[in-house]
Design an enzyme around this catalytic site. Sequence first.
Site, PDB file in Angstrom:
ATOM      1  N   ASP A   1      -9.160 -11.094  -0.076  1.00 32.25           N
ATOM      2  CA  ASP A   1      -8.360 -10.519   1.009  1.00 32.25           C
ATOM      3  C   ASP A   1      -8.775 -11.031   2.385  1.00 32.25           C
ATOM      4  O   ASP A   1      -7.975 -11.025   3.321  1.00 32.25           O
ATOM      5  CB  ASP A   1      -8.448  -8.991   0.989  1.00 32.25           C
ATOM      6  CG  ASP A   1      -7.455  -8.382   0.012  1.00 32.25           C
ATOM      7  OD1 ASP A   1      -6.449  -9.036  -0.292  1.00 32.25           O
ATOM      8  OD2 ASP A   1      -7.693  -7.254  -0.456  1.00 32.25           O
TER       9      ASP A   1
ATOM     10  N   TYR B   1      -2.460  -8.368   9.865  1.00 35.55           N
ATOM     11  CA  TYR B   1      -3.249  -8.072   8.669  1.00 35.55           C
ATOM     12  C   TYR B   1      -4.636  -7.561   9.064  1.00 35.55           C
ATOM     13  O   TYR B   1      -5.125  -6.551   8.544  1.00 35.55           O
ATOM     14  CB  TYR B   1      -3.348  -9.343   7.831  1.00 35.55           C
ATOM     15  CG  TYR B   1      -3.923  -9.173   6.452  1.00 35.55           C
ATOM     16  CD1 TYR B   1      -3.104  -8.922   5.361  1.00 35.55           C
ATOM     17  CD2 TYR B   1      -5.290  -9.310   6.218  1.00 35.55           C
ATOM     18  CE1 TYR B   1      -3.622  -8.796   4.081  1.00 35.55           C
ATOM     19  CE2 TYR B   1      -5.824  -9.183   4.958  1.00 35.55           C
ATOM     20  CZ  TYR B   1      -4.978  -8.929   3.888  1.00 35.55           C
ATOM     21  OH  TYR B   1      -5.507  -8.800   2.624  1.00 35.55           O
TER      22      TYR B   1
ATOM     23  N   ASP C   1      -2.965  -5.252  -6.716  1.00 37.75           N
ATOM     24  CA  ASP C   1      -2.192  -6.445  -6.358  1.00 37.75           C
ATOM     25  C   ASP C   1      -2.915  -7.727  -6.766  1.00 37.75           C
ATOM     26  O   ASP C   1      -2.315  -8.797  -6.775  1.00 37.75           O
ATOM     27  CB  ASP C   1      -1.869  -6.462  -4.864  1.00 37.75           C
ATOM     28  CG  ASP C   1      -3.090  -6.306  -3.980  1.00 37.75           C
ATOM     29  OD1 ASP C   1      -3.909  -5.418  -4.276  1.00 37.75           O
ATOM     30  OD2 ASP C   1      -3.228  -7.037  -2.991  1.00 37.75           O
TER      31      ASP C   1
ATOM     32  N   HIS D   1      -3.690 -13.704  -0.376  1.00 36.56           N
ATOM     33  CA  HIS D   1      -2.343 -13.454   0.157  1.00 36.56           C
ATOM     34  C   HIS D   1      -2.053 -14.504   1.228  1.00 36.56           C
ATOM     35  O   HIS D   1      -2.901 -14.795   2.067  1.00 36.56           O
ATOM     36  CB  HIS D   1      -2.219 -12.071   0.807  1.00 36.56           C
ATOM     37  CG  HIS D   1      -2.426 -10.930  -0.121  1.00 36.56           C
ATOM     38  ND1 HIS D   1      -1.596 -10.676  -1.187  1.00 36.56           N
ATOM     39  CD2 HIS D   1      -3.363  -9.944  -0.136  1.00 36.56           C
ATOM     40  CE1 HIS D   1      -2.015  -9.589  -1.815  1.00 36.56           C
ATOM     41  NE2 HIS D   1      -3.091  -9.133  -1.210  1.00 36.56           N
TER      42      HIS D   1
ATOM     43  N   HIS E   1       0.850  -1.202   0.000  1.00 38.98           N
ATOM     44  CA  HIS E   1       0.000   0.000   0.000  1.00 38.98           C
ATOM     45  C   HIS E   1       0.886   1.252   0.000  1.00 38.98           C
ATOM     46  O   HIS E   1       0.756   2.115   0.863  1.00 38.98           O
ATOM     47  CB  HIS E   1      -0.948   0.030   1.203  1.00 38.98           C
ATOM     48  CG  HIS E   1      -2.075  -0.939   1.097  1.00 38.98           C
ATOM     49  ND1 HIS E   1      -2.750  -1.412   2.193  1.00 38.98           N
ATOM     50  CD2 HIS E   1      -2.654  -1.553   0.027  1.00 38.98           C
ATOM     51  CE1 HIS E   1      -3.689  -2.262   1.814  1.00 38.98           C
ATOM     52  NE2 HIS E   1      -3.653  -2.359   0.497  1.00 38.98           N
TER      53      HIS E   1
ATOM     54  N   HIS F   1     -11.679  -9.014  -6.677  1.00 39.51           N
ATOM     55  CA  HIS F   1     -11.287  -7.719  -6.111  1.00 39.51           C
ATOM     56  C   HIS F   1     -10.437  -6.998  -7.153  1.00 39.51           C
ATOM     57  O   HIS F   1      -9.577  -7.612  -7.789  1.00 39.51           O
ATOM     58  CB  HIS F   1     -10.505  -7.966  -4.819  1.00 39.51           C
ATOM     59  CG  HIS F   1     -10.083  -6.748  -4.077  1.00 39.51           C
ATOM     60  ND1 HIS F   1     -10.707  -5.532  -4.190  1.00 39.51           N
ATOM     61  CD2 HIS F   1      -9.062  -6.562  -3.189  1.00 39.51           C
ATOM     62  CE1 HIS F   1     -10.111  -4.658  -3.392  1.00 39.51           C
ATOM     63  NE2 HIS F   1      -9.107  -5.263  -2.787  1.00 39.51           N
TER      64      HIS F   1
ATOM     65  N   HIS G   1     -12.031  -5.556   1.777  1.00 39.97           N
ATOM     66  CA  HIS G   1     -11.985  -4.257   2.438  1.00 39.97           C
ATOM     67  C   HIS G   1     -12.236  -3.105   1.474  1.00 39.97           C
ATOM     68  O   HIS G   1     -11.988  -1.937   1.815  1.00 39.97           O
ATOM     69  CB  HIS G   1     -10.641  -4.073   3.144  1.00 39.97           C
ATOM     70  CG  HIS G   1      -9.457  -4.060   2.198  1.00 39.97           C
ATOM     71  ND1 HIS G   1      -8.576  -3.001   2.160  1.00 39.97           N
ATOM     72  CD2 HIS G   1      -9.033  -4.927   1.274  1.00 39.97           C
ATOM     73  CE1 HIS G   1      -7.637  -3.245   1.269  1.00 39.97           C
ATOM     74  NE2 HIS G   1      -7.894  -4.409   0.726  1.00 39.97           N
TER      75      HIS G   1
ATOM     76  N   GLU H   1      -8.349  -4.345  -6.716  1.00 40.43           N
ATOM     77  CA  GLU H   1      -7.108  -3.706  -6.284  1.00 40.43           C
ATOM     78  C   GLU H   1      -5.937  -4.266  -7.102  1.00 40.43           C
ATOM     79  O   GLU H   1      -5.927  -5.427  -7.498  1.00 40.43           O
ATOM     80  CB  GLU H   1      -6.898  -3.951  -4.787  1.00 40.43           C
ATOM     81  CG  GLU H   1      -5.932  -2.977  -4.144  1.00 40.43           C
ATOM     82  CD  GLU H   1      -5.922  -3.091  -2.622  1.00 40.43           C
ATOM     83  OE1 GLU H   1      -5.165  -2.324  -1.996  1.00 40.43           O
ATOM     84  OE2 GLU H   1      -6.655  -3.931  -2.071  1.00 40.43           O
TER      85      GLU H   1
END
Length: 404
Positions: A164, A192, A83, A225, A23, A79, A145, A81
């Site tokens: 996530d 996390y 990554d 992850h 991030h 998701h 999230h 995002e």
Amino acid sequence: MGKKITDKVTWVGKIDWELKQFHGNEYSTTKGSSYNSYLIRDKKTVLIDTVWQPYDKEFVKRLKEEIDLKEIDYIIANHSEIDHSGALPELMREIPGTPIYCTANGAKILKGHYHEDWNFVTVKTGDTLDIGESTLTFVEAPMLHWPDSMLTYMSGDNILFSNDAFGQHYATESLYNDMVDPCELNAEALKYYANILTPFSRFVTKKIKEVLDFNLPLNLICTSHGVIWKNNPTQIIEKYLEWADNYQENQITIIYDTMWNATRKMAEAIATGIVMKDPTVTVKLMNSSKEDKNDILTEVFKSKGILIGSPTVNNGYLHSIAGLLEMMKGLKFKKKYAGAFGSYGWSGEAVKLIGEELQKAGFELVKDNHRSLWVPDDTEIEVLKEYGSNIAEQFQYRVEKNNN
């Protein structure tokens, strides 16, 4: 080559041993991380998520070694995002018309990231995709999230692709939770949750209960992850329910920064006083200019109460304290107690200002914050010990009152 998880499912992700910040520089990843992508081969072939953008070409190259890309019937974007979706542009150059299943918010965000109008198929909770012997069921998980987050459940193999949720920034070649150090794994999973999911705890509880109400059999939780939860996979669900419920241990964390060690001496004396009053409490001292900020916030998450100390500088407090206070505001900790302390030479505003910021961050402030003029002498050290004893008593009283 990928790693087979079941007869139908193969892990095709990327393990990133070198990753140390995430991030931007907001999250420390001292144990590295992984970007978990999964290939399902049934009558239809499905790819679930991709990897972080710097590894896009490597990902597509390795995926070609695993399968003819034209055989991929569907892509699931749990998701958006970067990554998770970062390799999509590279992949879609190869198979441009392939349908991408995601939430409506997911489609908007993917368009916002990559400015491509791919073949999006938007889904809602309860929508299904028949892929042969198995069925994929989609569950929207907004704010776990991001607004677009989604879970995908695969029948037959009984796998929850949780994205996530339930993950950790933790690099391992072993893939499974029963093949790694359990203490390391728990620490990274807690870190996390504390640093990423704490603000969304009410959504965590609601969504987990919603999923559990489906009464679906569960053999594996395949995260995006870290490890795949294979041995007793529901253990991490139980942990999340515990962490989401205003989690705290019998711990007080003292966070401070110091210029000439006066505030450090205050912190140490206060810690002594706390333990004198309550030998059962865990006390941790953390210098905010030397310790990792995410490790500090993890200890705050674990604590029933915290104390924050800084000398007064230019009518305020030190910048490492300012950064932590701002992060605490964003994390929205609940049912935690706090106090402020610090040394000063002439103006002495820091303690009052820290107290105000702690209240803005949602902490219940104790009444008697403490200032010491210049460097504490032996007499002041005894006063600080007594202050620590009072703090231990006040924090415990508030905990007991809140529990009754």
